[in-house]
Each structure stands twice: as structure tokens, then as C-alpha cells.
Write a protein that holds these residues in place. Structure first.
Motif: not given
Length: 878
Positions: A348-358, A483-492
Motif C-alpha cells: 500500500x506504500x507503492x509510489x513512495x519517493x525519497x532520497x537514498x545513498x548512491x 571540518x565537521x567530519x561530514x562527506x560531500x552530500x549526494x543522494x539518489x
């Protein structure tokens, strides 16, 4: 309360080891050590004070790692392999039993832990990275629980040996070089607060809480997955992109959910998105709480639900929603659950969209995951449990399940553990291991003569310093930290799409790259499917969009997305959808009927092309023709007694002035110009004064003629034709002088009247000087009144053809017309002001023409027998 008590207890039992050992070495603090639960072991019967013989003993039982291997440098790992922990009620009379993990194993977390093992073995077999150095590992199952994760962090900081030597430093005897984990943000926060004090680097593969970017609180924390701050901004832009302004929000009641949703709501507010409800829950909450959240979703009017929740939490909510039919909802997911294959079973959640790691590819990983020998499985309680759950059998004979017969083939197993088709978070673990390995390599290895030499002594603090500077590429994936220990943000951008068989598959439909310029980060390159398989974007609005021509008015007590559409007021427009305000049109423009466009106002003036203008022009020309015809009749019969008896010279001059009066009304018709404005008022004033002067002269002549009939009267010689001409010229000259002064000082001029009518422009002649205009009218009125008085005095003179009665009646009409003209002129709007003025001119001119000349013309033309001197004399005698 439970977490705090355990945390304090662990500090007392583990963290004080180094302090108490130091006191023991100095020969003091025995009581303190005993009170802390630590004992000093003395060889033999005596008490030794030698430092080398002092031992530290951990209080309580240690937690065994789920997977471990020895090495020159040990890397720790903490994963939520089990979903729950056994909750124990403490009676505070006995020592609590160790916390146990319960529930089913999370296959994806098991895969993540084995991906760490795979990466370490790959590095150990490498000749370029850490040559001659063997990495070991210790991995713990946190059960997705903060107390267990903190316990694991302490053990990784201090080692596993229950008794160890204090001659070096007991806190360093078993310290790992770095820790990978945890999967959850809440657990990672608790771990980082513990190990940060020891300068042990922590690299998380799945903790996305933006709060962990604060280096003041978490100085040793790194992650290979982007911060939720980037994801929150991306989700807000995604919701705005599809025009949804009315959404629901659900979140995990954890640091991940609370901080992530707070960031999303802030970004959504900036995008003009409103939230109907925001409900938090956690997997350990009672079912009543989960049911309440599900009921809120069912009753809501928002068609879009943004879920910032851990997959383990959301799974419970979706199971609750699946029990009763629920209205279709468009789900928007965070990366923690939207790419989890285990969640795709909720159709029933068909059609869900969102961001995922590459997605990524890790060569050799699938073969490694499938390479599970029976011996390896039987030696590990975790793998044993996984094997038995997966194949529904027992490795050891029991009564509830059949015994595994050895035909079980893991390659045929359909499980997230074996599914490597879309490696996302697994690659984050893989990169984390390599980041730590590169940091250790940069500390212990030196290049000499084209060879690499590595030492086997280092401290975690040095690894922490080098981890901040790593920058490398592995399998085509760049790894570095800001500097914050974070990587470059890339999503699919991923979409749950139904296949022909009815199952749901995860399809990548777009990309988001936070490193690109503003406005270019987000793009969609494939078609999406929506809830219930629809291809049209669903609509989720609190109020329908306000069309152009209206403005939004907020509904009292509701969010800014709930509003009424109110038409723009008169003269204002709105030319955009959902306009918050209307704005007025420019001065010479007016809205159309829909009030969404400004058009030039129509220009209005009394024109020769309209009916009113044609009628007035016809009467004007007709009146002039009538005056000319009358003059022609008089000229044709100029020698007749009736013409001669009525002062033919003044009569011709009067008819000429009346002709001009009729014609001057034509100057009031048509578009005003500078010359027409000056001409119409001055011509009207002068011609009317000329006309009244002639009437006044005729009236005086009648009076003088009566006076002349008296014996001894010599009046007529003082008012003969020369004096009559002088009188007319003098009276007219005064008006000419008034008009000249008016034109010189402040003449009339054309203007656009924008105030009388809002929706159109009236072209008219401004008076310039109102004093000049009323002076012209006043002078005409003064002469008319004077003439009327004289005519009244002469109205009963015994003369059959004297004009006193006719002049009296004509002047009464003239005065009545112009007295009524004043209020009509002032109150008439627009072009009707001009029409009133023309009507007054024509009415007074026709009144003079008919009253003075009509009776004479009638006698001349139809009763010629009366046009004789004899008849004239007889009437006078009578």
C-alpha cells in the motif's frame, strides 16, 4: 533513568581503572579501590608494593563480541544486529543480569557487519595499504539500544581481559584504534560522548543526525553518510517541487528522528510548506501509542506523509496501518528506510519517493557473504540464529523444529543479507574501514627507497589527527571529510514502483548533489509513479490555489497554507496564482472583469460619432440655419412696416449674434485641445453678451420710443442708431476684456479627468481660472437681469408691435435656463457636463429666437394683411 544509571555504573567500573591503579602504585587509596569494586592481587601471603605486581580487575561480566579477530591494530564495530533488548526490571537487591538481545536478526545489519570483515580482509591482503600489518576487529551487537551501545563503547576503550597489568596504563591495554558504528544516531551520540574523551575516532556509516556535526560536543566523530541537514533541505525542495504545501509528518522518537524532522520542518517553513500534524513514536512504545499515530494518519486531510524514521520504527507503524484499510497516502521517505528492501513488502506504500545513498558495486562482496561454512556458522551464536531463522531448522536437535540436514543452500536464500543488487549503506561501511586504514597507514608507514615500511606502535590520538586529512578514492568512490567530519552530500531520488508481477521494486529516478550551485542540485531524469499506481502527481493542499484576480486571506487559527480566496478590490489586480496581495493598476489603467490584467482606461469625451453628440450638433446647426432663414425673411421684407417698426438694424445684429451662439456650441463637441478649450468658453461668452446687448438695445429703444411720443420730448435724438451701436459695442467690449484677461492669466486647458470615474478617463477642458469663468457667466447674467427689468417696465406700452412683452418672455426663459444650468453643470459627471452647457446655450438661443422673431415671421409670411402701416397705426390707437 535506566540509561543514566548504567552509564554511571560503567564509569565507576571501567573508567576509573586508570585512576585507581595510579593510586595503588603510589601505595595509597586502598579503600578507594575497594569501594570502586576493584581488588589488588598480591602474590604470596605478604603485601607487595611493587608496581609490576599490581593488577586491575573489571567489575561485572564482560560482553562478548559478535565477531572478532586478532590483529596488530584492532578496529571496533557496533551494529544493531538484533532489533530489541531484553528489558529487565531491577529490584535493586541483586546484581542485574547482563542485558540480552532478543527478537529477530536484522539481515541488513548482519550484512553491514560482514562488509566490515570483508573490507578488513581485503586490506590485510593488500600490498599497497598497510603492508606487513594485520588489522583485527571486534564487533558488538547493540540491539539498537543505547545502554548496550555505551557498554560496547567502554569495552572497546578498555579491552576484554578481566585481569590486566597496570604497569603500562590499564586504560590503554586493549584500546582499539577506531570504531565503526553505530547504525542509529541516538546510539552514536551516546558512544561518541564516551570514546571522545579517549580520542578514539568513531566513523559511522548510518548515523545522520545533524547534531553530530558539532565538533565541540563530538570531537572524534566522523561519518561516511551525509548529514540529515542536507537530506532535510533536499526533502523540502522535493515537496515544494511537486507543489505540495499541506503535509503530515511522522518521526522516530529518537535523536535521528527528532533532529532530522526539526531540520526538515525549518527548511519546509522557508519553502512555504505547512504541516497538518507531527507525530513521534518509537518501536518500544506501547501499541496504543502506535495505534494513535496510525489513526491520525487515517483521519488527516494531507495526502502526503513525510516519514523521518528508522526502518525498525516505521515497520511497526506500517504493520499497524495495514491491519485496517487506510485512505491512500503519498509517502515521502528518508534514506534510513526508503531504500531498505525489507520495507518493500508494504504494497500500500507503492509510489513512495525519497532520497537514498548512491548505489555502488563492491567486487567480491557477494561471494564473501555467501561463503559461510557449517563450521563457521556453528561457531557463531549470531550466525547460528540467522541460519536457523532463515531455513526454519535447528543446528542442534530440539523438539520445536526439525534438524538442519545440510542441504540448506544460502545462495538460494532470498534475504537482505544476500541481496547485493543495490549496495548503499554497505558501501558506507566499506568506505569507513578504508578511511580508518588510510589514517593508520599515514601514521605508521613511511616510504623509503620505493618501499613502504610500517611500524606496529601507534596511538588512537594520532589516527584521529590523520583521519581528518584523508582524501582518497576506492573503487571509484571518493572519500574525504570536511571540518565537521561530514562527506560531500549526494543522494539518489528513488521511487517504489510496481512491476507487472505486482511486486514493488526500487527505481532510481533522479539525483541530488549538494555541492552544485544553488538551484542546480536537484534533477529528475525518469518518470515517477505515485500512490495507487497513478501517473499524475497527487494534490495535497489545505486550500485550493487562488486564481489570478484574487488574494489569499488566512483562515483564523490555522496554518498559513489554509486560506480563503477573496476577489481583489475595485481597481486592484493580482496576476499570479496564490497571490498574497492585490496591487493597484497604474493611474491611467483599469482591471479587466477577471481583475488579473490592467488595460488602458477608455477615453471618453462628447464626440461627433455618438448619438448625444450628433443630436446636439444637429440642433446647433439647425438653430444657426433658423437664425439665417429668419434674417433672410427680414431682409426680404426689410421695407415692410413690421420690420421697420422693430429696429431692423438691431434685429439683424441680434440674428447674427444668435447664429454665432448656435454655432459656438459646436466647439464643445469633440476631443478637447488647447485651442478648442480657449475658443469654446470665450466664443460662448462674447457671442452671448453680443446677443444680450442687442436685446437690451431693442428694449431701450422701445422705452425711448414711448417717451418720444410725449409732447415736448426730445429723447430719441439721444438714443438714435449711433448710440445704439455704441451701447452694443461697449457692453460687448467689457466681455472681450474679461475674456482677454482670463486667457492671459490662466486660460482653460485640456485635461484628463481621472477622479470622476475610476474605470475611464474623461477628456475635458479645465477652467484654468474659475474666477474668469464665473466672471464671464456673471456678466452675461447681469446684462440679462438688467434687460429683463427694462422689458418688464415696458411690457404694457400701447404698441401692437412693441417687443417688450416678447422680450420679457424671452428673458424669463433665458434666465430660467441659466439659473438651472448652474447646479446641473456642477453635478453633471464627465461628458454630460459639456452636454449640459451645450443644452443651456441652445435652449437660451432658441428661446430668444422663437420669442422675439417667431411672431413677426408668422405675420410676414402668413398674415401679410396685418403687415401694413394702417393696421399698425390702428392697433396703436386702440
Amino acid at each position: 533513568m535506566e540509561i543514566s544509571a548504567l552509564f554511571i555504573g560503567l564509569i565507576l567500573s571501567l573508567g576509573l581503572c586508570e585512576l585507581n591503579s595510579a593510586l595503588a602504585l603510589n601505595g595509597s587509596g586502598d579503600g578507594l579501590i575497594q569501594r570502586a569494586g576493584l581488588t589488588k592481587h598480591r602474590p604470596g601471603a605478604g603485601v607487595s608494593t611493587e608496581a609490576s605486581s599490581v593488577k586491575c580487575k573489571l567489575q561485572g561480566a564482560t560482553r562478548l563480541p559478535a565477531f572478532s579477530a586478532d590483529g596488530d591494530y584492532v578496529i571496533g564495530g557496533v551494529f544493531s544486529i538484533h532489533r530489541y533488548k531484553h528489558i529487565v526490571k531491577h529490584n535493586y537487591t541483586n546484581i542485574p543480569e547482563p542485558i540480552r538481545c532478543i527478537g529477530s536478526i536484522d539481515p541488513r545489519e548482519l550484512r553491514l557487519s560482514h562488509a566490515m570483515v570483508f573490507a578488513i580482509e581485503e586490506i590485510n591482503n593488500s600490498t599497497d595499504l598497510l603492508p606487513g600489518i594485520k588489522l583485527g576487529y571486534q564487533m558488538y551487537d547493540s540491539c539498537a539500544s543505547v545502554p548496550v551501545a555505551v557498554h560496547a563503547a567502554f569495552q572497546l576503550s578498555n579491552g576484554l581481559d578481566p585481569v590486566f597489568d597496570t604497569s603500562d596504563n590499564c586504560s590503554q591495554s586493549g584500546m582499539v584504534m577506531a570504531i565503526i558504528g553505530e547504525s542509529g544516531s541516538t546510539q552514536s551520540i551516546s558512544m561518541s560522548r564516551v570514546i571522545g574523551s579517549f580520542d578514539i575516532p568513531q566513523v559511522s556509516h548510518f548515523a545522520t543526525c545533524a547534531c553530530l556535526s558539532d565538533k565541540q560536543q563530538y570531537p572524534s566523530f566522523f561519518r561516511t553518510i551525509p548529514s540529515d541537514q542536507f537530506q532535510a533541505d533536499a526533502l523540502a525542495k522535493l515537496v515544494k517541487h511537486f507543489g505540495w504545501t499541506w503535509i503530515g509528518a511522522i518521526l522516530s522518537d529518537s535523536d535521528y528522528g527528532n533532529n532530522g524532522m526539526a531540520s526538515f520542518l525549518e527548511a519546509a517553513h522557508k519553502e512555504g510548506i505547512c504541516v497538518e500534524y507531527s507525530e513521534s513514536f518509537y518501536r518500544t512504545h506501547p501499541r496504543s501509542r502506535i495505534q494513535r499515530v496510525a489513526e491520525v494518519i487515517r483521519r488527516s486531510t494531507a495526502m502526503v506523509v513525510v516519514a523521518f524514521a528508522a526502518s525498525g520504527d516505521l515497520k511497526i507503524l506500517l504493520e499497524e496501518l495495514s491491519r485496517e484499510p487506510s485512505p491512500p497516502r503519498q509517502w515521502i521517505g528518508s534514506e534510513s528506510w526508503v531504500t531498505n528492501p525489507d520495507m518493500l513488502r508494504f504494497s500500500f506504500c507503492a509510489g513512495t519517493i525519497g532520497f537514498g545513498i548512491q548505489q555502488s558495486v563492491i567486487p567480491g562482496l557477494r561471494d564473501f557473504l555467501l561463503d559461510l561454512s557449517p563450521t563457521e556458522v556453528a561457531a557463531s551464536p549470531v550466525l547460528t540464529e540467522f541460519w536457523e531463522d532463515s531455513f526454519n531448522c535447528r543446528l542442534k536437535k530440539t523438539t520445536d523444529k526439525s534438524l538442519c540436514d545440510g542441504t540448506e543452500d544460502i545462495e538460494t536464500l532470498q534475504s537482505p543479507y544476500t541481496d547485493t543488487s543495490q549496495l548503499r549503506i554497505t558501501n558506507m561501511v566499506y568506505k569507513a574501514v578504508y578511511a580508518i586504514a588510510h589514517a593508520i597507514h599515514n601514521v605508521v608507514c613511511r616510504n623509503t627507497n620505493s618501499t613502504t615500511r610500517c611500524d606496529k606502535v601507534t596511538r588512537s590520538k594520532q589516527v584521529l589527527a590523520e583521519l581528518k586529512k584523508v582524501n582518497f578514492s576506492q573503487n571509484g568512490y571518493d572519500v574525504s571529510f570536511d571540518a565537521n567530519g561530514d562527506p560531500v552530500a549526494k543522494y539518489e531520488l528513488v521511487n517504489w514502483q510496481k512491476t507487472e508481477s505486482g511486486s514493488i521494486e526500487l527505481v532510481t529516478v533522479g539525483l541530488y548533489d549538494a555541492s552544485l550551485p544553488v538551484g542546480q542540485e536537484f534533477r529528475i531524469n525518469r518518470n515517477l509513479t505515485w500512490m495507487e499506481g497513478d501517473t499524475q502527481v497527487p494534490v495535497s493542499l489545505c486550500s485550493d490555489s487562488c486564481p489570478p484576480g484574487t488574494r489569499k486571506v488566512l483562515q483564523k487559527g490555522k496554518p498559513t497554507c489554509c486560506y480563503d480566496c477573496v476577489p481583489c478590490p475595485e481597481g486592484d489586480i493580482s496576476n499570479a496564482t496564490d497571490s498574497p496581495d492585490c496591487f493597484p493598476c497604474p493611474k491611467e489603467f483599469w482591471p479587466n472583469a477577471e481583475r488579473d490584467t490592467c488595460f488602458p482606461k477608455p477615453v471618453e469625451f462628447l464626440s461627433f460619432n455618438e448619438v448625444l453628440g450628433i443630436i446636439l450638433a444637429a440642433f446647433s446647426v439647425g438653430g444657426a440655419c433658423l437664425a439665417i432663414i429668419t434674417a433672410a425673411v427680414f431682409f426680404r421684407h426689410r421695407s415692410s412696416p413690421i420690420v421697420r417698426a422693430n429696429n431692423s438694424e438691431l434685429s439683424f445684429l441680434l440674428l447674427f449674434s444668435l447664429t454665432l451662439c448656435f454655432l459656438c456650441s459646436l466647439t464643445f463637441i469633440g476631443a478637447p485641445s488647447e485651442w478648442s478649450c480657449m475658443l469654446r468658453h470665450t466664443a460662448f461668452g462674447i457671442t452671448f453678451v453680443l446677443c444680450i446687448s442687442c436685446v437690451l438695445g431693442k428694449t431701450i429703444v422701445v422705452l425711448m420710443a414711448f417717451k418720444a411720443t410725449l409732447p415736448g420730448s426730445n429723447v430719441m435724438k439721444w438714443f438714435g442708431p449711433p448710440q445704439q451701436r455704441t451701447t452694443v459695442v461697449s457692453f460687448t467690449f467689457v466681455q472681450v476684456l474679461i475674456c482677454t484677461i482670463w486667457l492671459v492669466v490662466n486660460p482653460p486647458f485640456p485635461m484628463k479627468n481621472l477622479s470622476t470615474y475610476k474605470e475611464r478617463i474623461i477628456l475635458e477642458c479645465a477652467l484654468g481660472s474659475a474666477i474668469g469663468f464665473w466672471a464671464v457667466l456673471g456678466y452675461i447674467g447681469l446684462l440679462a437681469v438688467f434687460c429683463l427689468v427694462l422689458a418688464v417696465l415696458a411690457r404694457k406700452l400701447p404698441d401692437n408691435f412693441n417687443e417688450a412683452k416678447l422680450i420679457t418672455f424671452s428673458m424669463l426663459i433665458f434666465c430660467a435656463v441659466w439659473i438651472t444650468f448652474i447646479p446641473a453643470y456642477v453635478s453633471s459627471p464627465g461628458k454630460f457636463t459639456v452636454a449640459v452647457e451645450i443644452f443651456a446655450i441652445l435652449a437660451s438661443s432658441f428661446g430668444l429666437t422663437f420669442c422675439i422673431f417667431a411672431p413677426k415671421c408668422f405675420i410676414i409670411l402668413f398674415q401679410p394683411e396685418k403687415n401694413t402701416k394702417k393696421h399698425l397705426m390702428n392697433k396703436n390707437q386702440n
